[in-house]
Motif scaffolding. Structure first.
Motif: not given
Length: 475
Positions: A3-4, A7, A37-38, A41, A104
């Motif tokens: 995922r990173s 991104e 994205t969180d 986060g 998202s």
């Protein structure tokens, strides 16, 4: 890790596409992104060309000293764009910002440069809106195959951004039920601009009016319904444009055909194309939307950016009134040179007694604060050589040759006019030289150095992991 990695790739391609597209529209542009994205986060920043450097105190105060940037996420899959009051708190000198929230991507703000010569910031902000949507959509889908396409889309968004801006502005005027289709109008504007007639580029005004308002205009000539030229017949429209050249007359279209020739005022919601030969301007409600030349739209108002020159005037021995007058004189001479597409050189000599150069001098210097003498100076600027303007705001000579020894930083690609200015100012501390090239770049030179020179932007390479904003601000 997967995922990173996605991104990083997603951000790289979208930002590179945005930057590349805006660079062609605004003659060089950078872009940056602050995002999360969180919801819980940390914020990250992607600023590969140091656009945000120098604005750290503002970013620190807004993002780290408070939680005002946080907000509720939309319930559906759509993007909830950040409100104007939120973006207003992020206003930083020389920057534009636009962003939004989605499930998202809980938070994202895109930044780019606000050039002082922009006709309007509207199209650029719509361009950034596309980037906001694409980042949310691509991050939601997690499909690598879509990312390249998103970057390509952002590279070619000029007409779409202009169209969306015009539609939104006309909607704000109450034009919801409109019959004007903006895309065909933009195609016609560009098509006519590229069409020469008897070796001449178009001049005059072409007005696109709402069909139900077309008979409100004051017509000198009206064409019959069954014999109206279509706007996509560029050659015929170009021929008709000759009838309004150099006058207050206007060629009128209902968005599909040419209706006739009118005079007087037009409704505010009309889209107006003003042709000035090799270039032109698009207006709405009397305000500039963008310019166009060589078959492309641009954000530039085609006025010289003389900010550096104004800063130099502050350090001169001129008072505020004289500084203002000299700025207006230089602006008028530069605009005349760029409009008529001939180069010129202006030597601004702040010495108590202007030093004579090799050239044609006058018995009685011309006071350039007087309109008739300024008009004469514009004509004299066409002659090879420089105009010699003293601290008394008078033209002392024209056709002057600039001498000097070779200096570091000369650029043979810029020609004799530019390099002679470098040499001359290197040996004359009291002089500032303004060089206008025939292809429009304006250079301000002092002490053998071009003050308007732009450093080459760093090339974007690879897809590095954007750092956490807190670490970036502290680093």
């Amino acid at each position: 890790m997967v995922r990173s990695s996605f991104e990083n790739i997603c951000i790289f391609h979208i930002l590179d596409g945005l930057r590349d597209g805006l660079s062609h529209f605004s003659d060089g542009a950078r872009a940056a992104l602050i995002y999360a994205t969180d919801p819980a986060g940390p914020l990250r920043v992607y600023d590969p060309q140091d656009l945000l450097r120098g604005h750290e105190p503002k970013l620190l105060d807004f993002y780290l000293e408070s939680e005002n940037w946080r907000g509720p996420l939309p319930e559906g899959p759509e993007v909830d764009f950040l409100r104007p009051e939120h973006l207003k708190q992020l206003q930083m000198a020389g920057l534009l910002a636009f962003g939004g929230r989605s499930r998202s991507v809980p938070y994202q703000v895109w930044f780019t440069e606000e050039h002082p010569t922009m006709c309007s910031t509207g199209p650029t902000l719509h361009w950034m809106e596309y980037a906001t949507r694409l980042f949310s959509q691509n991050y939601e889908l997690q499909n690598v195959l879509n990312i390249d396409t998103s970057g390509y889309v952002l590279q070619q968004c000029a007409s779409h951004a202009i169209r969306d801006y015009i539609v939104d502005e006309r909607a704000n005027m109450g034009k919801w039920d409109t019959q004007l289709r903006v895309y065909p109008i933009l195609d016609a504007v560009i098509g006519v601009s590229k069409t020469m007639e008897e070796g001449c580029w178009p001049r005059g005004e072409l007005v696109f009016v709402e069909p139900n308002e077309q008979y409100q205009l004051n017509y000198l000539a009206l064409f019959p319904d069954n014999d109206r030229p279509e706007i996509h017949n560029f050659k015929r429209v170009r021929k008709l444009l000759q009838s309004v050249e150099g006058s207050e007359r206007k060629l009128v279209s209902d968005g599909r055909n040419i209706v006739g020739i009118a005079v007087g005022t037009v409704p505010d919601s009309c889209i107006v194309a003003r042709y000035h030969g090799s270039h032109g301007f698009l207006l709405l409600n009397g305000l500039l939307v963008c310019s166009f030349s060589e078959g492309n739209f641009s954000s530039s108002n085609r006025k010289a950016n003389l900010v550096e020159l104004e800063e130099l005037f502050v350090d001169s021995r001129l008072n505020l009134s004289e500084q203002h007058s000299l700025k207006n004189i230089v602006t008028a001479l530069v605009d005349s040179s760029t409009e008529k597409r001939h180069g010129c050189t202006l030597v601004l000599d702040f010495a108590p007694a202007p030093e004579r150069m090799s050239g044609q001098y006058l018995v009685h210097p011309l006071d350039l604060r007087l309109g008739r003498f300024l008009e004469l100076a514009k004509a004299l600027s066409k002659i090879d050589g420089a105009l010699h303007i003293g601290a008394d705001l008078k033209l002392h000579g024209f056709g002057c040759l600039l001498d000097g020894h070779s200096v570091p930083g000369e650029n043979l690609a810029r020609g004799a006019r530019y390099n002679s200015a470098l040499r001359y100012t290197a040996q004359h501390d009291s002089a500032i030289v303004v060089v206008v090239s025939s292809d429009r770049p304006v250079s301000i030179i002092q002490g053998g150095i071009e003050l308007t020179a732009a450093c080459a932007l760093k090339t974007l390479r690879g897809c590095p992991t954007p750092p956490i904003l807190k670490d970036w601000l502290n680093g």
